[in-house]
Motif scaffolding. Structure first.
Motif, PDB file in Angstrom:
ATOM      1  N   GLU A 145      46.994  29.135  47.975  1.00 48.50           N
ATOM      2  CA  GLU A 145      45.534  29.164  47.922  1.00 48.50           C
ATOM      3  C   GLU A 145      44.910  28.021  48.697  1.00 48.50           C
ATOM      4  O   GLU A 145      43.769  28.097  49.140  1.00 48.50           O
ATOM      5  N   SER A 200      43.631  36.214  52.002  1.00 53.69           N
ATOM      6  CA  SER A 200      43.189  35.558  50.761  1.00 53.69           C
ATOM      7  C   SER A 200      41.910  36.172  50.212  1.00 53.69           C
ATOM      8  O   SER A 200      41.556  35.949  49.059  1.00 53.69           O
ATOM      9  N   GLN A 201      41.223  36.961  51.037  1.00 51.90           N
ATOM     10  CA  GLN A 201      39.961  37.580  50.613  1.00 51.90           C
ATOM     11  C   GLN A 201      40.169  38.946  49.964  1.00 51.90           C
ATOM     12  O   GLN A 201      39.207  39.645  49.642  1.00 51.90           O
ATOM     13  N   ASP A 239      41.313  39.422  47.108  1.00 51.59           N
ATOM     14  CA  ASP A 239      41.002  39.246  45.686  1.00 51.59           C
ATOM     15  C   ASP A 239      42.036  39.922  44.783  1.00 51.59           C
ATOM     16  O   ASP A 239      43.193  39.565  44.800  1.00 51.59           O
ATOM     17  N   SER A 240      41.608  40.948  44.038  1.00 57.96           N
ATOM     18  CA  SER A 240      42.508  41.579  43.068  1.00 57.96           C
ATOM     19  C   SER A 240      43.665  42.318  43.734  1.00 57.96           C
ATOM     20  O   SER A 240      44.684  42.588  43.093  1.00 57.96           O
ATOM     21  N   HIS A 241      43.520  42.649  45.014  1.00 59.52           N
ATOM     22  CA  HIS A 241      44.583  43.362  45.738  1.00 59.52           C
ATOM     23  C   HIS A 241      45.428  42.400  46.574  1.00 59.52           C
ATOM     24  O   HIS A 241      46.189  42.840  47.435  1.00 59.52           O
ATOM     25  N   ARG A 242      45.290  41.133  46.318  1.00 64.18           N
ATOM     26  CA  ARG A 242      45.999  40.138  47.107  1.00 64.18           C
ATOM     27  C   ARG A 242      47.513  40.250  46.941  1.00 64.18           C
ATOM     28  O   ARG A 242      48.016  40.495  45.849  1.00 64.18           O
TER      29      ARG A 242
END
Length: 328
Positions: free
Chosen positions: A6, A112-113, A115-118
């Protein structure tokens, strides 16, 4: 490169990453140039005694191994022989380093954008590393081909190309634009899994390696964890994709000058899979790993120097910008 995925995406501006990547490539290339020349000579060497006569009327192998190759090149071509092809190689490494690290940074920022599908961090590093390696390789490939041809040629009257300019002119005249991209598919096919494995392994090892020096009873230089992670990641990745690297070198010296290099008996190859099949059929599995030892000797310090220099250069550039900003 940060220990945590991150944080990695926010480290350094694009300009800082490009500069740090270019500096890392420049310094790394100069340090490992002799090993690169030896690796190329060994990869192009045909061992069968039944093959046509090679350099200096020698049947079979010209070099008996890594140290034999070093001594022979020094004796026959002098110290400068170990830096053959260094000009196009330096240009390639600077451009490659800048493109690679900037693409890696941009890709990780985009991933990294999600989100929940990272993606999981190792897979994220693999995808970013593979894309960065592919883009950088394709962009700088003509310089890679020139580096190989200069490293493969002899000295004096045995030189194929007299200068960088003449090599570009001759290849364009006799082989056309496609001549600058011989073996490019093998290069991209090699670098995508290589850089993916390298960055995934590097990012996985780096957090643990960063704290390892603290557990030792004696101090180590700053950045030792980065260097050690780079070495281990490079050895693992390089071994996995080495046959494609060898095929790339064999294809890069095809064309009208094929029989004019130090190794005069390089067979005629056509296509990545045909080349790999022919080498395997005539020289077995070992034939696809010629030069692996020196390649690992080269790749490990090269990756260590690259990652150590990159991390240090990026940090210095960031500190310099902060200092400059505080003065305003």
């Amino acid at each position: 490169m940060s220990a945590g995925g991150e944080h990695l995406k926010d480290e350094g501006t694009r300009r800082q990453v490009v500069l740090a990547g270019g500096i890392a490539g420049l310094i790394s290339r100069f340090c490992i140039a002799p090993l690169d020349v030896v690796k190329i000579r060994l990869q192009l060497q045909i061992h069968s005694l039944s093959d046509p006569v090679s350099h200096a009327n020698i049947n079979g192998p010209v070099y008996k191994g890594t140290f034999s190759a070093l001594k022979t090149i020094l004796r026959q071509e002098g110290l400068t022989g170990l830096w053959k092809g260094n000009v196009p190689a330096e240009l390639m490494y600077v451009c490659y380093g800048a493109i690679q690290f900037s693409t890696y940074r941009s890709t990780t920022q985009l991933l990294s954008q999600l989100d929940s599908h990272r993606l999981p961090q190792p897979l994220e590093s693999f995808v970013a590393g593979a894309l960065a390696g592919g883009v950088a390789t394709a962009s700088t490939y003509p310089l890679d081909l020139l580096r190989t041809r200069f490293a493969a040629q002899g000295s004096g009257e045995h030189r194929v190309y007299r200068s960088l300019f003449s090599s570009v002119r001759d290849i364009a005249r006799h082989e056309g634009p496609a001549g600058f991209f011989r073996g490019c598919s093998a290069a991209v096919g090699q670098i995508v899994p290589y850089m993916g494995l390298f960055f995934a392994t590097y990012e996985t090892l780096r957090p643990a390696m960063a704290s390892a020096p603290d557990a030792l009873p004696f101090p180590l230089p700053p950045g030792s964890g980065d260097a050690a992670s780079g070495v281990l990641a490079s050895v693992f990745a390089k071994t996995g994709v080495f046959p494609l690297d060898l095929v790339r070198k064999r294809l890069q010296v095809q064309g009208p000058t094929r029989a004019l290099y130090v190794h005069r008996n390089i067979p005629e190859y056509r296509g990545v899979f045909n080349t790999m099949a022919l080498i395997y059929r005539t020289h077995g599995l070992r034939g696809l790993y010629r030069g692996l030892t020196v390649s690992l000797f080269k790749a490990a310090p090269a990756s260590a120097v690259t990652m150590w220099t990159y991390e240090r250069a990026l940090k210095l550039l960031q500190e310099r910008e902060v200092t400059a900003g505080s003065r305003e």
